[in-house]
Design a protein around this motif. Structure first.
Motif, PDB file in Angstrom:
ATOM      1  N   LEU A  14       0.837  -1.205   0.000  1.00 27.85           N
ATOM      2  CA  LEU A  14       0.000   0.000   0.000  1.00 27.85           C
ATOM      3  C   LEU A  14       0.867   1.249   0.000  1.00 27.85           C
ATOM      4  O   LEU A  14       0.639   2.190  -0.773  1.00 27.85           O
ATOM      5  CB  LEU A  14      -0.916  -0.009   1.227  1.00 27.85           C
ATOM      6  N   ALA A  15       1.893   1.257   0.860  1.00 29.32           N
ATOM      7  CA  ALA A  15       2.778   2.410   0.927  1.00 29.32           C
ATOM      8  C   ALA A  15       3.517   2.624  -0.385  1.00 29.32           C
ATOM      9  O   ALA A  15       3.655   3.765  -0.861  1.00 29.32           O
ATOM     10  CB  ALA A  15       3.765   2.225   2.077  1.00 29.32           C
ATOM     11  N   ASP A  16       3.997   1.546  -0.980  1.00 32.54           N
ATOM     12  CA  ASP A  16       4.673   1.674  -2.274  1.00 32.54           C
ATOM     13  C   ASP A  16       3.734   2.260  -3.328  1.00 32.54           C
ATOM     14  O   ASP A  16       4.131   3.109  -4.139  1.00 32.54           O
ATOM     15  CB  ASP A  16       5.176   0.312  -2.740  1.00 32.54           C
ATOM     16  N   ALA A  33       2.011   7.912   1.918  1.00 30.57           N
ATOM     17  CA  ALA A  33       2.998   6.839   1.817  1.00 30.57           C
ATOM     18  C   ALA A  33       3.846   6.780   3.075  1.00 30.57           C
ATOM     19  O   ALA A  33       4.103   5.705   3.631  1.00 30.57           O
ATOM     20  CB  ALA A  33       3.875   7.055   0.586  1.00 30.57           C
ATOM     21  N   ALA A  34       4.300   7.965   3.556  1.00 28.19           N
ATOM     22  CA  ALA A  34       5.127   8.009   4.759  1.00 28.19           C
ATOM     23  C   ALA A  34       4.395   7.408   5.948  1.00 28.19           C
ATOM     24  O   ALA A  34       4.968   6.632   6.734  1.00 28.19           O
ATOM     25  CB  ALA A  34       5.528   9.453   5.054  1.00 28.19           C
ATOM     26  N   GLN A  35       3.144   7.763   6.077  1.00 24.36           N
ATOM     27  CA  GLN A  35       2.372   7.244   7.212  1.00 24.36           C
ATOM     28  C   GLN A  35       2.182   5.732   7.120  1.00 24.36           C
ATOM     29  O   GLN A  35       2.253   5.030   8.131  1.00 24.36           O
ATOM     30  CB  GLN A  35       1.022   7.958   7.256  1.00 24.36           C
ATOM     31  N   GLU A  36       1.983   5.230   5.911  1.00 22.53           N
ATOM     32  CA  GLU A  36       1.833   3.781   5.757  1.00 22.53           C
ATOM     33  C   GLU A  36       3.163   3.057   5.940  1.00 22.53           C
ATOM     34  O   GLU A  36       3.198   1.945   6.479  1.00 22.53           O
ATOM     35  CB  GLU A  36       1.209   3.464   4.397  1.00 22.53           C
ATOM     36  N   ALA A  46       9.926   9.587   2.212  1.00 22.67           N
ATOM     37  CA  ALA A  46       8.603  10.025   1.735  1.00 22.67           C
ATOM     38  C   ALA A  46       8.222  11.377   2.339  1.00 22.67           C
ATOM     39  O   ALA A  46       7.695  12.251   1.645  1.00 22.67           O
ATOM     40  CB  ALA A  46       7.554   8.974   2.076  1.00 22.67           C
ATOM     41  N   TYR A  47       8.499  11.558   3.631  1.00 21.35           N
ATOM     42  CA  TYR A  47       8.242  12.867   4.245  1.00 21.35           C
ATOM     43  C   TYR A  47       9.036  13.953   3.546  1.00 21.35           C
ATOM     44  O   TYR A  47       8.548  15.074   3.309  1.00 21.35           O
ATOM     45  CB  TYR A  47       8.605  12.838   5.735  1.00 21.35           C
TER      46      TYR A  47
END
Length: 941
Positions: free
Chosen positions: A431-433, A444-447, A471-472
Motif C-alpha cells: 500500500l505504501a509503495d 505513503a510516509a504514514q503507511e 517520503a516525508y
C-alpha cells in the motif's frame, strides 16, 4: 355513511326494560291511562334487551305522542327517541342493502321528527344530540348541504357539546367532499385543537393535510401529515423510540402508509430529498421515522423507474445521518437502484461510499457490535474486495497515477476494516509503495511508518522506517510556509523513531545528526539537546564533524533557552574541535562572546551589577574581536554610571570612544560622559559634552534643546560666563518654541546683561521678552505674562525717572507742560504694565502711578516762584498752586486706595504696604488707623 358513530342509546332496549308494578283489583277495574304513569315508580333494567322489534317500539312512541299532549319534557324526549329509532332503522336498512325507498322513508321520517322537536322545544337540553342526529339523517337522505347546516348550527349553538370534536370532523368531511378545502381545513383544525384525546385526532390531522394539499399548500400540508406520524409512530414513553409499522393495527398501518405516500408525492413535487432535509431541519427535534421519509420517496421513484432519483433519495438520508442504524440499509437500496438502472460506474461509486461510511473504525460502529450487524459486515467485506480488486487490476493495467491512488485508497480501507488478516504487514508495505509511486508522499510516509512500527519485527520493518523519512522529505519539497514547517516536525519525529528503533542501520548516525539540527531549527530545544547527546554517546563514536555539530546544537539550544553558562561550555567544546583557520570559527567565537555577554545581562537584571560588569568586561578579554564587545563595554560603563562609579565609568567610556569611533553608540557615550563629568564635579568637561550633544544632528530637537540649556548652566558654573551667554543666545535663536524655556532664557540673558552693566543689552532682552509674549497667541502662559509684565515694569522706570528729573521753574506754564507730558508718558508705561494683570506687578504699577500724581502735586508746591511778587501776591500765588496741586493729590489717594482695597482679595505685597504708608501720610485722619476704607477706584485708568 360509515363515518357516523351511532349515538342511539338502544331506545328499544330501554322501552323493553321498563317494568310496571302489579295493579290491584280495584285498579284493574279502572281503565288505565298514560297519566297514571306519573305516580308510578319505574325500574329500569340496563341490560341490553334481546329480540327487540324496532317497528313495534316506534309504534309505541307514536301512540305515546298521540295520547300525551301536556308534558313537554316527555314529548321532547319521545320525539328525540322516535327520531333516533327511525335513523337507526334507516342505517340498518342501508347496511342490509334493503330498498332505497325504505331507507329514504326512514331517514325522511327521522328528519321530520328531529325538526319538529327542535321547533317545538328549542330549549331542550339535548338539542345538541338532536342536531347531530338530524345531520346524520340529512346525509342518509342524500342532503349533504342540510347535514352541514345542522352541524354548523350545532357548532354555533353548542360549542361545548360533548361530541363537538366528532361534529367538527363530520363538518370537515362534508366540506372536503364538497371541495370546500379552506373550510374543511378549519374544521379539522378545530378537532386538532381538542388534542390527541379525541378519537378523531389522527384522522383530522390526516385530512387537514389533504385539505392543505388540495389548496396547493403542499409544504404546509407536511406539518399535518408529520403530526399523524408523530402520533402513531413515536412511542409515548420515549420520544426517540420508533414504533415499528408491522406492529401497528391494520387501520393505523394503512393510515401511516397512506400518509407516507402523500408526503412522498409532496416531496417529489417540491425538491425531492432536499425538501425532506429542509423539512427535518425546521422540525426539531429529529423524528425517529425520518429515514422512512427518504425511503418512501425512493420507493416512489423506483415505481416510476426513476432510478437515479431513487438512489439520490436513499443516499440523501445517508448524507444527513450516515451513522443512523438504518443508513446502511438505505445505502444498499441506493446500490440496488443503480444496479436495476444499469449504471455500473454508479454501482462502483455506491460500493465505494458504502465502504467509506461503514468500514470498521468509522463512527457508525461506535457503540455497535459487528456480531449483531452481520448483514452490514458481509456487505462491507464484499464491497471492499470488489472495489480494491477493481482498482488494483486497473492500476496494473494502465500504470495511471489516478488508478494507483484509488488502489491505495481501497487497500488502506481494507486494512483498516480487516487488520488481522495474515500477511497484513506486507500488504501495508505494498500500500505504501503504491502511494509513493502515485506521489501521495504524505500518505505513503504514514503507511511506511505503520508497516515499520505496528506489526512487530518483520523483514520489511527497517526498510519501511527509512522509506518513511524519504517520503516525508518528498512531501516537504511540494510545500512552503507553515504547512511545510508543520510537516517537517513529523519528519523529525519519524527520524528519531527510526534511529531509536533501528540503531544498527547504516543511516542511523546521519539521521540523528540531521534530526538534531532540524529540532533546533524548529525551536524544540529540549529534544535537540537530548538528540545531540544521544549522537555524542553513540558507540563507536561518530566522526569529529558530527561531534562539532552536536556541541554547536547543544550550545545554540541552551543559548536560545537562556541557559548561557551551559551554552558557553558547549561553544568552548565546539571551538576546541575546530582548526584555527576554520571558516566557521568566527561564528563560534561570536556565539561564545554572546553567551558571556548574556550572562552579564542576566546578572544585571537580577541585581548583581558588580558581577555583571565583570562579565561584560570579560568579553573583551576572551573574545576581543567579537562584534558584541562594543555593547559589552558600553553596558559595563552604563552599570558603572548607574551605581555612581563615575571615575571608573569615565575610563571605560573614554576607551570606548577611542576603540569604536564609528559606533552608533557614540552619541550615547557623549550623553553618559556628560553625566559622569557632571557628577564628578567637572563642569567644564561636562559642558563640552552637552554642547556637543546640542550641535549633533543625530540628536532629536528635544535633546538638543535640553543639552543647550545644560551647557549654558554648566559653563556658568565653570565660570565661563561668555560661553554661557552664547549658549543661551543660541537657545533663544534655535528653540523659540515652546515659549516657556525660551522666555526663561531671555530673562536669564537680561539678568546677565544687567549684572555686567550692559543696560542696553538688558533692555534689548526685556523688549524681546515683551514682544515674544505679545506674539505668543494661544501659547501665552501666566509665566510668560508675568515675565513680560516685570520687563515692562523695569522698562517703565527710566520713563518715570525722566518725569522726576524735570524741575518746575519760571515760566511755570512752560516747565509744567513739559513735566505733564513726561508724566503722561510714565502713566502710559505703567498702564501698559497694569494691563498684564499680574498681581505683584499690577500693585507696583498702581503704586508708581499714584506716586506720579503725588510727585506732581509736591513739585507744584515746591516749584520756583516768580520774582518781584509782593507778599500778598505771593500768598495769592501759593493759594493758586495749592488749588492746582490738590486734584493731583486726590488722584494719588484714589490710586493708593485701589492698592489698599486689594487686601480683600488676599493681596498684601510690598507695594500694597507702600500704598498704605502713602495713604497714612496723605490722609492721616482716615488711614492712620488699622481699618481700611472701602474701595472707591478700581483701576489706574
Amino acid at each position: 355513511m360509515t363515518i357516523f358513530v351511532s349515538r342511539v342509546t338502544c331506545i328499544a332496549a330501554i322501552l323493553a326494560g321498563m317494568t310496571l308494578p302489579a295493579m290491584s283489583v280495584a285498579d284493574q277495574k279502572k281503565p288505565a291511562t298514560i297519566k297514571d304513569l306519573d305516580n308510578q315508580q319505574v325500574d329500569i333494567n340496563t341490560d341490553p334487551p334481546r329480540n327487540v322489534d324496532p317497528t313495534k317500539t316506534m309504534d309505541s312512541y307514536k301512540r305515546f305522542l298521540d295520547l300525551n299532549a301536556g308534558d313537554a319534557a316527555l314529548r321532547a324526549e319521545a320525539l328525540r327517541r322516535l327520531g333516533d329509532l327511525n335513523l337507526e332503522s334507516s342505517e340498518s336498512e342501508r347496511i342490509e342493502r334493503e330498498l332505497a325507498t325504505n331507507e329514504g322513508l326512514r331517514a325522511t321520517e327521522a328528519i321530520h321528527l328531529y325538526s319538529a322537536l327542535l321547533k317545538a322545544y328549542p330549549k331542550y337540553e339535548r338539542n345538541d344530540s338532536v342536531l347531530y342526529q338530524l345531520a346524520r339523517a340529512y346525509e342518509l337522505n342524500a342532503q349533504p348541504d342540510r347535514a352541514l347546516a345542522s352541524l354548523d348550527r350545532l357548532v354555533a349553538q353548542y360549542p361545548n357539546s360533548r361530541f363537538i370534536d366528532e361534529t367538527q370532523f363530520r363538518r370537515g368531511e362534508l366540506l372536503f367532499s364538497g371541495k370546500d378545502y379552506p373550510k374543511s381545513q378549519a374544521a379539522y383544525e378545530a378537532v386538532i385543537k381538542v388534542g390527541s384525546s379525541s378519537a378523531f385526532y389522527n384522522q383530522s390531522l390526516y385530512k387537514h393535510g389533504w385539505s392543505l394539499f388540495k389548496q396547493g399548500e403542499n409544504e404546509r400540508s407536511l406539518d399535518s401529515f408529520a403530526g399523524v406520524l408523530d402520533s402513531v409512530l413515536i412511542s409515548k414513553r420515549d420520544a426517540h423510540a420508533l414504533i415499528e409499522i408491522d406492529t401497528l393495527s391494520r387501520a393505523n398501518r394503512e393510515l401511516v402508509e397512506d400518509t407516507f405516500r402523500v408526503m412522498s408525492i409532496t416531496f417529489s413535487y417540491l425538491d425531492g430529498p432536499k425538501s425532506i432535509a429542509d423539512f427535518v431541519k425546521h422540525h426539531a427535534p429529529p423524528r425517529p421515522y425520518s429515514y422512512l421519509m427518504y425511503a418512501r420517496l425512493g420507493d416512489l421513484y423506483m415505481e416510476k423507474e426513476r432510478y437515479t432519483d431513487a438512489a439520490d433519495s436513499y443516499r440523501a438520508f445517508v448524507s444527513q445521518d450516515r451513522n443512523n442504524e438504518k443508513a446502511p440499509l438505505l445505502e444498499m437500496q441506493a446500490i440496488e437502484a443503480y444496479s436495476k438502472g444499469g449504471f455500473p460506474q454508479l454501482v462502483l461509486q455506491g460500493k465505494k461510499e458504502f465502504v467509506e461510511n461503514y468500514s470498521f473504525g468509522t463512527p457508525y460502529w461506535q457503540g455497535r457490535d459487528p456480531k449483531s450487524e452481520a448483514k452490514v459486515v458481509a456487505v462491507l467485506k464484499t464491497n471492499l474486495k470488489d472495489v480494491a480488486q477493481y482498482y488494483h487490476a486497473q492500476a496494473q493495467r494502465t500504470k495511471d497515477v489516478a488508478d494507483y491512488q484509488e488502489a491505495a485508497k481501497w487497500y488502506r480501507s481494507y486494512l483498516r476494516s480487516f487488520p488481522d488478516d495474515p500477511g497484513s504487514a506486507v500488504t501495508n508495505y505494498l500500500l505504501a509503495d503504491t502511494l509513493f509511486e502515485s506521489k501521495q508522499y504524505l500518505d505513503a510516509a504514514q503507511e511506511y511508518e505503520s508497516t515499520a512500527y505496528h506489526y512487530g519485527d518483520h523483514e520489511k520493518a527497517a526498510a519501511a522506517g527509512y522509506a518513511a523519512i524519504i517520503a516525508y522529505g518528498k512531501q516537504e519539497e511540494t510545500l512552503s510556509g507553515e504547512p511545510k514547517a508543520t510537516l517537517h516536525l513529523k519528519t523529525i519525529d519519524s527520524s528519531l523513531q527510526f534511529a531509536q528503533s533501528f540503531p544498527a542501520h547504516p543511516e542511523s548516525a546521519q539521521v540523528l545528526t540531521r534530526a538534531a539540527t532540524e529540532l533546533y531549527a524548529a525551536k524544540d530545544y529540549l529534544r535537540a539537546v537530548s538528540t545531540s547527546e544521544a549522537l555524542l554517546a553513540k558507540q563507536p563514536a561518530v566522526d569529529v564533524a558530527k561531534q562539532r555539530i552536536a556541541w554547536t546544537v547543544i550550545g545554540n539550544s541552551n543559548f536560545d533557552q537562556g541557559v548561557f553558562d551551559k551554552a558557553e561550555a558547549a561553544y568552548t567544546h565546539a571551538q576546541a574541535l575546530m582548526p584555527p583557520n576554520d571558516p566557521e570559527r568566527a561564528v563560534i567565537v561570536e556565539r561564545l562572546a554572546a553567551s558571556i555577554y548574556k550572562q552579564g545581562e542576566q546578572k544585571s537584571k537580577s541585581g548583581d551589577s558588580a558581577a555583571a560588569v565583570e562579565d561584560f568586561l570579560r568579553v573583551s578579554a576572551l573574545a576581543p574581536s567579537s562584534k558584541v564587545r562594543s555593547n559589552a563595554d558600553f553596558d559595563a560603563a552604563a552599570l558603572l554610571i548607574t551605581h555612581k562609579q563615575w571615575d571608573r565609568a569615565i575610563v571605560v567610556l573614554e576607551g570606548f570612544r577611542r576603540n569604536f569611533p564609528q559606533s552608533p553608540l557614540q552619541a550615547d557615550v557623549t550623553r553618559n560622559l556628560a553625566v559622569a563629568y557632571s557628577e564628578s564635579n567637572k563642569p567644564g568637561q561636562a559642558a563640552v559634552e552637552f554642547e556637543q550633544m546640542a550641535q549633533s544632528p543625530k540628536e532629536t530637537p528635544e535633546v538638543q534643546r535640553e543639552a543647550t540649556l545644560q551647557a549654558a548652566d554648566l559653563y556658568e558654573k565653570a565660570g565661563n560666563t561668555a560661553k554661557s551667554r552664547t549658549m543661551l543666545e543660541a537657545f533663544v535663536k534655535h528653540f523659540p518654541q515652546p515659549l516657556g524655556p525660551a522666555m526663561e532664557a531671555r530673562n536669564k540673558l537680561s539678568v546677565i546683561a544687567g549684572k555686567a552693566g550692559d543696560f542696553s543689552g538688558r533692555d534689548y532682552w526685556l523688549k524681546d521678552i515683551i514682544a515674544a509674549d505679545r506674539s505668543a497667541g494661544a501659547a501665552r502662559t501666566d509665566r510668560s505674562r508675568a515675565l513680560a509684565a516685570k520687563a515692562a515694569l523695569t522698562l517703565a522706570a527710566p520713563v518715570r525717572e525722566a518725569f522726576r528729573s524735570i524741575k518746575l521753574v519760571v515760566p511755570l506754564k512752560k516747565s509744567l507742560a513739559e513735566k505733564r507730558k513726561a508724566m503722561e508718558a510714565a502713566l502710559k508705561a505703567y498702564e501698559a504694565v497694569a494691563d498684564y494683570q499680574v498681581a505683584d506687578v499690577t500693585t507696583a504699577a498702581t503704586f508708581e502711578s499714584a506716586e506720579l500724581y503725588r510727585q506732581l502735586g509736591k513739585d507744584l508746591m515746591s516749584s520756583e516762584r516768580p520774582k518781584n511778587l509782593k507778599k500778598d501776591e505771593l500768598e495769592q500765588y501759593d493759594v493758586l498752586l495749592e488749588e492746582q496741586a490738590f486734584p493731583f493729590e486726590e488722584k494719588a489717594i484714589k490710586l493708593h486706595e485701589v492698592n489698599a482695597a486689594r487686601t480683600k482679595d488676599g493681596t498684601y505685597d510690598e507695594w500694597v504696604q507702600k500704598s498704605f504708608a502713602a495713604l497714612a501720610q496723605l490722609n492721616p485722619g482716615r488711614y492712620g488707623k488699622v481699618e481700611i476704607g472701602e474701595q472707591q477706584v478700581e483701576s489706574i485708568r
